[in-house]
Design an enzyme around this catalytic site. Sequence first.
Site, PDB file in Angstrom:
ATOM      1  N   LYS A 183       0.925  -1.318  -0.048  1.00 29.09           N
ATOM      2  CA  LYS A 183       0.029  -0.072   0.040  1.00 29.09           C
ATOM      3  C   LYS A 183       1.006   1.276  -0.134  1.00 29.09           C
ATOM      4  O   LYS A 183       1.533   1.479   0.925  1.00 29.09           O
ATOM      5  CB  LYS A 183      -0.862   0.032   1.195  1.00 29.09           C
ATOM      6  CG  LYS A 183      -2.155   0.786   1.086  1.00 29.09           C
ATOM      7  CD  LYS A 183      -2.158   2.278   0.760  1.00 29.09           C
ATOM      8  CE  LYS A 183      -1.784   3.013   2.256  1.00 29.09           C
ATOM      9  NZ  LYS A 183      -2.057   4.326   1.721  1.00 29.09           N
ATOM     10  N   GLY A 236       7.218   4.881   7.998  1.00 29.94           N
ATOM     11  CA  GLY A 236       6.153   6.100   8.282  1.00 29.94           C
ATOM     12  C   GLY A 236       6.387   6.677   9.625  1.00 29.94           C
ATOM     13  O   GLY A 236       7.616   6.452  10.073  1.00 29.94           O
ATOM     14  N   SER A 237       5.398   7.334  10.041  1.00 35.52           N
ATOM     15  CA  SER A 237       5.670   8.107  11.361  1.00 35.52           C
ATOM     16  C   SER A 237       5.505   7.080  12.488  1.00 35.52           C
ATOM     17  O   SER A 237       4.854   5.964  12.249  1.00 35.52           O
ATOM     18  CB  SER A 237       4.394   9.062  11.374  1.00 35.52           C
ATOM     19  OG  SER A 237       3.252   8.423  11.344  1.00 35.52           O
ATOM     20  N   GLY A 241       3.228   3.955  12.885  1.00 30.89           N
ATOM     21  CA  GLY A 241       3.724   2.611  13.278  1.00 30.89           C
ATOM     22  C   GLY A 241       3.346   1.881  14.493  1.00 30.89           C
ATOM     23  O   GLY A 241       3.300   0.839  14.669  1.00 30.89           O
ATOM     24  N   GLU A 258      10.250   1.058   9.912  1.00 28.73           N
ATOM     25  CA  GLU A 258      11.327   2.371   9.662  1.00 28.73           C
ATOM     26  C   GLU A 258      10.624   3.703  10.208  1.00 28.73           C
ATOM     27  O   GLU A 258       9.507   3.913   9.246  1.00 28.73           O
ATOM     28  CB  GLU A 258      11.502   2.091   8.257  1.00 28.73           C
ATOM     29  CG  GLU A 258      12.356   0.877   7.770  1.00 28.73           C
ATOM     30  CD  GLU A 258      13.755   1.018   7.892  1.00 28.73           C
ATOM     31  OE1 GLU A 258      14.214   1.899   8.513  1.00 28.73           O
ATOM     32  OE2 GLU A 258      14.352  -0.096   7.681  1.00 28.73           O
ATOM     33  N   CYS A 292      13.263  11.109   6.288  1.00 26.90           N
ATOM     34  CA  CYS A 292      13.707  10.614   7.624  1.00 26.90           C
ATOM     35  C   CYS A 292      14.985  10.784   8.190  1.00 26.90           C
ATOM     36  O   CYS A 292      14.930  11.195   9.499  1.00 26.90           O
ATOM     37  CB  CYS A 292      12.960   9.202   7.849  1.00 26.90           C
ATOM     38  SG  CYS A 292      14.259   8.069   6.647  1.00 26.90           S
ATOM     39  N   GLU A 392       9.942  15.642  15.074  1.00 22.79           N
ATOM     40  CA  GLU A 392      10.347  15.795  13.819  1.00 22.79           C
ATOM     41  C   GLU A 392       9.461  16.562  13.142  1.00 22.79           C
ATOM     42  O   GLU A 392       7.990  16.474  13.044  1.00 22.79           O
ATOM     43  CB  GLU A 392      10.050  14.095  13.205  1.00 22.79           C
ATOM     44  CG  GLU A 392      10.354  14.077  11.845  1.00 22.79           C
ATOM     45  CD  GLU A 392      10.231  12.633  11.174  1.00 22.79           C
ATOM     46  OE1 GLU A 392       9.191  12.125  11.317  1.00 22.79           O
ATOM     47  OE2 GLU A 392      11.359  12.135  10.591  1.00 22.79           O
TER      48      GLU A 392
HETATM   49  P1  NAP Z   1       2.334   8.097   7.850  1.00 25.89           P
HETATM   50  O1  NAP Z   1       1.249   9.088   7.991  1.00 25.89           O
HETATM   51  O2  NAP Z   1       2.634   7.351   9.028  1.00 25.89           O
HETATM   52  O3  NAP Z   1       2.075   7.322   6.497  1.00 25.89           O
HETATM   53  C1  NAP Z   1       2.781   6.441   6.295  1.00 25.89           C
HETATM   54  C2  NAP Z   1       1.874   5.336   5.374  1.00 25.89           C
HETATM   55  O4  NAP Z   1       0.917   4.657   6.359  1.00 25.89           O
HETATM   56  C3  NAP Z   1       0.992   5.879   4.226  1.00 25.89           C
HETATM   57  O5  NAP Z   1       1.034   5.008   3.207  1.00 25.89           O
HETATM   58  C4  NAP Z   1      -0.351   6.163   4.915  1.00 25.89           C
HETATM   59  O6  NAP Z   1      -1.195   5.977   4.094  1.00 25.89           O
HETATM   60  C5  NAP Z   1      -0.351   4.891   6.100  1.00 25.89           C
HETATM   61  N1  NAP Z   1      -1.240   4.815   6.991  1.00 25.89           N
HETATM   62  C6  NAP Z   1      -1.631   5.965   7.695  1.00 25.89           C
HETATM   63  N2  NAP Z   1      -2.354   5.506   8.589  1.00 25.89           N
HETATM   64  C7  NAP Z   1      -2.477   4.187   8.529  1.00 25.89           C
HETATM   65  C8  NAP Z   1      -3.308   3.313   9.259  1.00 25.89           C
HETATM   66  N3  NAP Z   1      -4.212   3.726  10.524  1.00 25.89           N
HETATM   67  N4  NAP Z   1      -3.203   2.012   8.969  1.00 25.89           N
HETATM   68  C9  NAP Z   1      -2.435   1.695   8.010  1.00 25.89           C
HETATM   69  N5  NAP Z   1      -1.685   2.524   7.224  1.00 25.89           N
HETATM   70  C10 NAP Z   1      -1.821   3.899   7.471  1.00 25.89           C
HETATM   71  O7  NAP Z   1       3.585   8.905   7.313  1.00 25.89           O
HETATM   72  P2  NAP Z   1       3.784  10.172   6.481  1.00 25.89           P
HETATM   73  O8  NAP Z   1       3.436  11.200   7.363  1.00 25.89           O
HETATM   74  O9  NAP Z   1       3.016   9.983   5.452  1.00 25.89           O
HETATM   75  O10 NAP Z   1       5.452  10.179   6.232  1.00 25.89           O
HETATM   76  C11 NAP Z   1       6.201  10.538   6.842  1.00 25.89           C
HETATM   77  C12 NAP Z   1       6.951   9.741   8.057  1.00 25.89           C
HETATM   78  O11 NAP Z   1       7.519   8.655   7.442  1.00 25.89           O
HETATM   79  C13 NAP Z   1       7.951  10.641   8.879  1.00 25.89           C
HETATM   80  O12 NAP Z   1       7.722  10.408  10.126  1.00 25.89           O
HETATM   81  C14 NAP Z   1       9.316   9.939   8.312  1.00 25.89           C
HETATM   82  O13 NAP Z   1      10.289  10.132   9.442  1.00 25.89           O
HETATM   83  C15 NAP Z   1       8.905   8.590   8.130  1.00 25.89           C
HETATM   84  N6  NAP Z   1       9.902   8.127   7.305  1.00 25.89           N
HETATM   85  C16 NAP Z   1      10.580   7.246   7.603  1.00 25.89           C
HETATM   86  C17 NAP Z   1      11.581   6.637   6.907  1.00 25.89           C
HETATM   87  C18 NAP Z   1      12.738   5.204   7.519  1.00 25.89           C
HETATM   88  O14 NAP Z   1      13.183   4.538   6.555  1.00 25.89           O
HETATM   89  N7  NAP Z   1      12.841   5.258   8.720  1.00 25.89           N
HETATM   90  C19 NAP Z   1      11.765   6.761   5.718  1.00 25.89           C
HETATM   91  C20 NAP Z   1      10.919   7.866   5.002  1.00 25.89           C
HETATM   92  C21 NAP Z   1       9.804   8.306   5.912  1.00 25.89           C
HETATM   93  P3  NAP Z   1      -1.922   7.610   3.546  1.00 25.89           P
HETATM   94  O15 NAP Z   1      -0.788   8.606   3.577  1.00 25.89           O
HETATM   95  O16 NAP Z   1      -2.263   6.991   2.054  1.00 25.89           O
HETATM   96  O17 NAP Z   1      -3.017   7.829   4.177  1.00 25.89           O
END
Ligand code: NAP
Length: 495
Positions: A183, A236-237, A241, A258, A292, A392
């Site tokens: 996804k 993701g966040s 997570g 991650e 990230c 962050e």
């Molecule tokens: P996010 O809100 O956690 O979203 C990440 C993914 O999870 C998206 O595909 C999102 O879908 C999905 N998601 C959201 N709510 C969910 C739920 N309840 N159940 C299952 N999936 C769900 O993160 P973001 O704000 O888009 O991305 C930024 C974050 O990612 C930052 O914290 C960043 O540090 C982290 N990140 C980490 C790494 C690493 O390798 N450590 C790399 C890149 C980014 P939708 O957005 O389509 O709703």
Amino acid sequence: MTITSPSPTLSESILVDGLQLIGGEWVPSVTGRTIEVINPANREVIARIPRSDAADVEAAIDAAERAFPAWRDLNATARAALLFRWAQLIEEHTAEIDQLESQEVGRPHWGPPPMAGQLRFIAGQADKVQGVSLPTYSPETLGFTLREPYGVVGGIIPWNAPGPMFVTEVGAAIAAGNTIVMKPAEDAPLTPLALAKLALEAGIPAGVINVVTGYGHEAGAAIPASPRIRRMGFTGSPFTGSLIMAACAKNLTPLHLELGGKSPQVVFPDADLDQAIPAMATGITLNTGQICAAGSRVVVLRSIHDEVVERLATQMQKITYGPWHQPVNMGPLINEKQHSRVLGYIEAGRKEGADLVTGGGAPQGGDYGNGFFVQPTLFDNVSPDMTIAQEEIFGPVLSVIAVDDEQEAVRVANGTDYGLVASVWTRDVGIAVRMSRALQAGQVGVNNALGAGVIGGPFGGYKNSGFGRTMGADSVLEWTQVKTVSMRPAGAPRI
Ligand code: NAP
Ligand code: MG
């Protein structure tokens, strides 16, 4: 390739409109609902994607289950060859994929895309998944381990680098013989869909890679909720997570996470500032700070604090920004929500008493009018407990924290919930050695930001930045489970 239009036409071979990939077929969502994907430079609609939910995820799991036995049993060298072929096609379509990713993420061209190389690195591991022979109590017994795939696995990725994240997660999982339901983020799903299309063209069988698009709380949540998913990977966040982990806990599904970062850049008085300053300014503005690993805190020894702040300010003022198709260093943020979030953090920095040195707002008018732009922003005299020093921001906002000595530098650098990446800038080998050990982070760079330049470095976090490692030489092994086999001839004596 120079791109001069914010809305360049993408060929049909690369752009998938309104459909997702389930069992080798391009299909709409069960409900027929869609979501618009916009270009963050001008809010124009690039394409539509299916707004899927649990029913679509169930169909994808069905397809992945059907594909699993044959994929698992295909010899590993043949699996590797298909991954190499996929990498080849990605390389042949580099320009288009790069353009597509820029267009949906809003990011100016930032160098050769890494996807083909990442995938080749993983493909090379596919036929090197080995067990061990085990000592036994008697010569009649043979003992060894097998490493086997889990079955159908799931992956969820964010929008900031959708291409590289898609290939590392999918590549490693399928190299091990799993089949996967992915996804992507609703903000940047087109690059993953294009990559999946090339995987099919490369001959990776139908159902091995399934991409279900939609919102996180609908399509995303349905993946770890299914007991038929045998392992999860999530990027993701930390907030999401933790939801994923809770869902996995219900089904006792193993996973890796991650998550985010608040990476420190520790600058010692003997640092080569000609090297450090541009690297730190680039580190926080590349991809508009939406990385990230972005080094978002400068932890500097007091004796060189003034010089570092002055030079950082000059360097950050040189960062050009604008629509991604122009020759600029930095594009807009991904969406409106992220835009107000980053501006909110800038406001919090001001309110809590940090000194704004440069930037600090959204540029107005002209090319900036329709996009989610924010200026490269530098705060000085930040104290370690301020919101902007702890949370962050995921934007181009850099905080400078002054410290008195090495011990305090370590305390401050380690003083957040995160532990993804850390950098040290020094010429002193003693400091470099001590800091490399003392910093709580999955990657430490000495005179290097963003953990750059290493091939096959395991990537992942300490503390709330997550657990599990991707991208390394054993990343494929993370997607396998170990079976011990003990074998004796019929009629052999009891041990
Ligand atoms: P996010 O809100 O956690 O979203 C990440 C993914 O999870 C998206 O595909 C999102 O879908 C999905 N998601 C959201 N709510 C969910 C739920 N309840 N159940 C299952 N999936 C769900 O993160 P973001 O704000 O888009 O991305 C930024 C974050 O990612 C930052 O914290 C960043 O540090 C982290 N990140 C980490 C790494 C690493 O390798 N450590 C790399 C890149 C980014 P939708 O957005 O389509 O709703
Ligand atoms: Mg999101």
